[in-house]
Design a protein around this motif. Sequence first.
Motif, PDB file in Angstrom:
ATOM      1  N   CYS A 111       0.792  -1.232   0.000  1.00 47.92           N
ATOM      2  CA  CYS A 111       0.000   0.000   0.000  1.00 47.92           C
ATOM      3  C   CYS A 111       0.825   1.284   0.000  1.00 47.92           C
TER       4      CYS A 111
ATOM      5  N   ASP B 129      -1.123  -3.222  -3.844  1.00 49.91           N
ATOM      6  CA  ASP B 129      -1.289  -1.778  -3.920  1.00 49.91           C
ATOM      7  C   ASP B 129       0.065  -1.084  -4.074  1.00 49.91           C
TER       8      ASP B 129
ATOM      9  N   TYR C 182      -1.772   3.327  -6.674  1.00 44.83           N
ATOM     10  CA  TYR C 182      -3.192   3.583  -6.432  1.00 44.83           C
ATOM     11  C   TYR C 182      -3.807   4.105  -7.716  1.00 44.83           C
TER      12      TYR C 182
ATOM     13  N   HIS D 176      -6.018  -2.042  -5.998  1.00 42.10           N
ATOM     14  CA  HIS D 176      -5.654  -0.778  -6.638  1.00 42.10           C
ATOM     15  C   HIS D 176      -4.635  -0.955  -7.763  1.00 42.10           C
TER      16      HIS D 176
ATOM     17  N   ASP E 220      -3.064  -4.566   2.949  1.00 44.97           N
ATOM     18  CA  ASP E 220      -4.359  -4.065   2.499  1.00 44.97           C
ATOM     19  C   ASP E 220      -5.016  -3.058   3.425  1.00 44.97           C
TER      20      ASP E 220
ATOM     21  N   HIS F 296      -3.713  -1.082   5.840  1.00 43.91           N
ATOM     22  CA  HIS F 296      -2.943   0.083   6.278  1.00 43.91           C
ATOM     23  C   HIS F 296      -2.799   0.114   7.798  1.00 43.91           C
TER      24      HIS F 296
HETATM   25 FE   LIG Z   1      -4.218  -0.339   0.170  1.00 41.45          FE
END
Ligand SMILES: [Fe+2]
Length: 510
Positions: free
Chosen positions: A150, A177, A180, A232, A403, A405
């Motif tokens: 992420c 991710d 994004y 994402h 995923d 965060h």
């Molecule tokens: Fe994420």
Amino acid sequence: MKRRTFLAGSGLLVGAPAVIIRQSSARSVSHGTRFPFSVASGDPTADAVVLWTRLARDTVDTSPVASTPVNVEWMVATDRRMTKVVRRGVAVAEPMYGHSVHVDVAGLAPDREYWYAFRCGNELSPIGRTRTLPSERADISRFRFNVVSCQNWEQGYFDAYDGMAADDPSFVMHVGDYIYDVSRGGGVRDHERRALPMTLDDYRRRHALYKTDAALRRAHETFAFIFTLDNHDALEDNTTDVTQLKRRAAAYQAWYEFQPVRYAPLPASPAMQIQRGYDIGNLMRLTIPDTRQFRDSETPCASVSDSKFAFGVYEQACKANDAPERSMLGAGQELWLKDRLQNTPAQWNMIASTVKMTPFDMRHNDALYRYLQSWDGYPAERNRILDQITAARVPNPVSLSGDIHSYIISSVVRNVGDDPRTAPMTELVGTSISALWPEPLDKPMAQGLPLNPHVNYYESQQRGYMRCTVTRDALLTDLRTIDFTDKPGGTVRTSKRFVVENGKTGAQEI
Ligand SMILES: [Fe+2]
């Protein structure tokens, strides 16, 4: 053909002994072609690694550097000055893949460092470092890797990667991710455009932007990466909608073009091999299922959910969600995963799963809510995997995911309320490199903790990654947290340490 020094004129290597390589014809290359995205390596095995670069004029001009294929020379050495060359060759950068270069270098020695570089015409790439894995089945006693996820460009700088200089991981596992697709604006820096990427060129521009983050670039120049994709990166869902499939094809192709990975999707194909499996000696088996391409609809309960609660991300549980046929992996992949668990030679068995496996119940308006895009949306399949782990007595099963965060250290019970000491599996969820976890998503989780005693740590406001050290006795996980990401220059420190002891489920803080 005229012979000349490969590295002549390289300011990086003044004084290095000359290394001779055949010069290829570079007449078709546009003036100014070079390596603005630097270099990267990935998908390491015991005797091979994929080396990557991409020819471009600069980081924002995505037009082809030539209308034809371009030869790119590559070399691999055992020293950082690249005087001891052990492999070399010429790769072809195809216009169809945006003149990206993927070299699967075989015949390397296990568990050792290498350095590599590319040349195109008179242009030399930066020198990258990489590392092969230990031999499969080798009797190794210690292994270290990092887990990241992420990285949201708008929401922060990726400087957490610079903490890895102190870690010396054998590889970096990215659980999704990497880019994004959505843009919200109002962050610390802007995407190159607000609209959602739809076409191949849109996705190329987004990846090109992300590759300019200085800390991410340094990480790629220094460590081999292993990847999986989350929502994402490319579209989720086992979709049949043609627009969505076209978009997924564009996302997959751009992702491949910008990553050091072994398996290419066919151009314009909405299918790509994402699943991976690795054996690190007889110490650790790492299984990376594709949790996106084959999953059933994420919203079987949408009709009963409250879209004003947690942005609709947490949904009210409903009967359809519990249907035994619902699958995140697809039937074929579920069998593959179970087979890898049942027939493992390894003492530690990791599943890198993008989304968390741990069940988590939340209350809202006297109803039960869950995060149904995670494994809570596919409980029957999760139970089949846990049953397999129990029946086959899989040694030390551990899920690694991202995923959400947040750091979550937990035991994967079958059902919320089960005694955590009977859980079949441990889970370590690493926080994000830079993506934030806003209050409407955080609050229901924080308030739900008393309902979920199998979760022993939840922290959503820190950014960073996990450093995992595997030995015969234990899996030690350091939560590596950065002090700020709203500007470059943050410092990484270890904020918490958890240990999973050999033969026991669940992690304890130390
Ligand atoms: Fe994420």
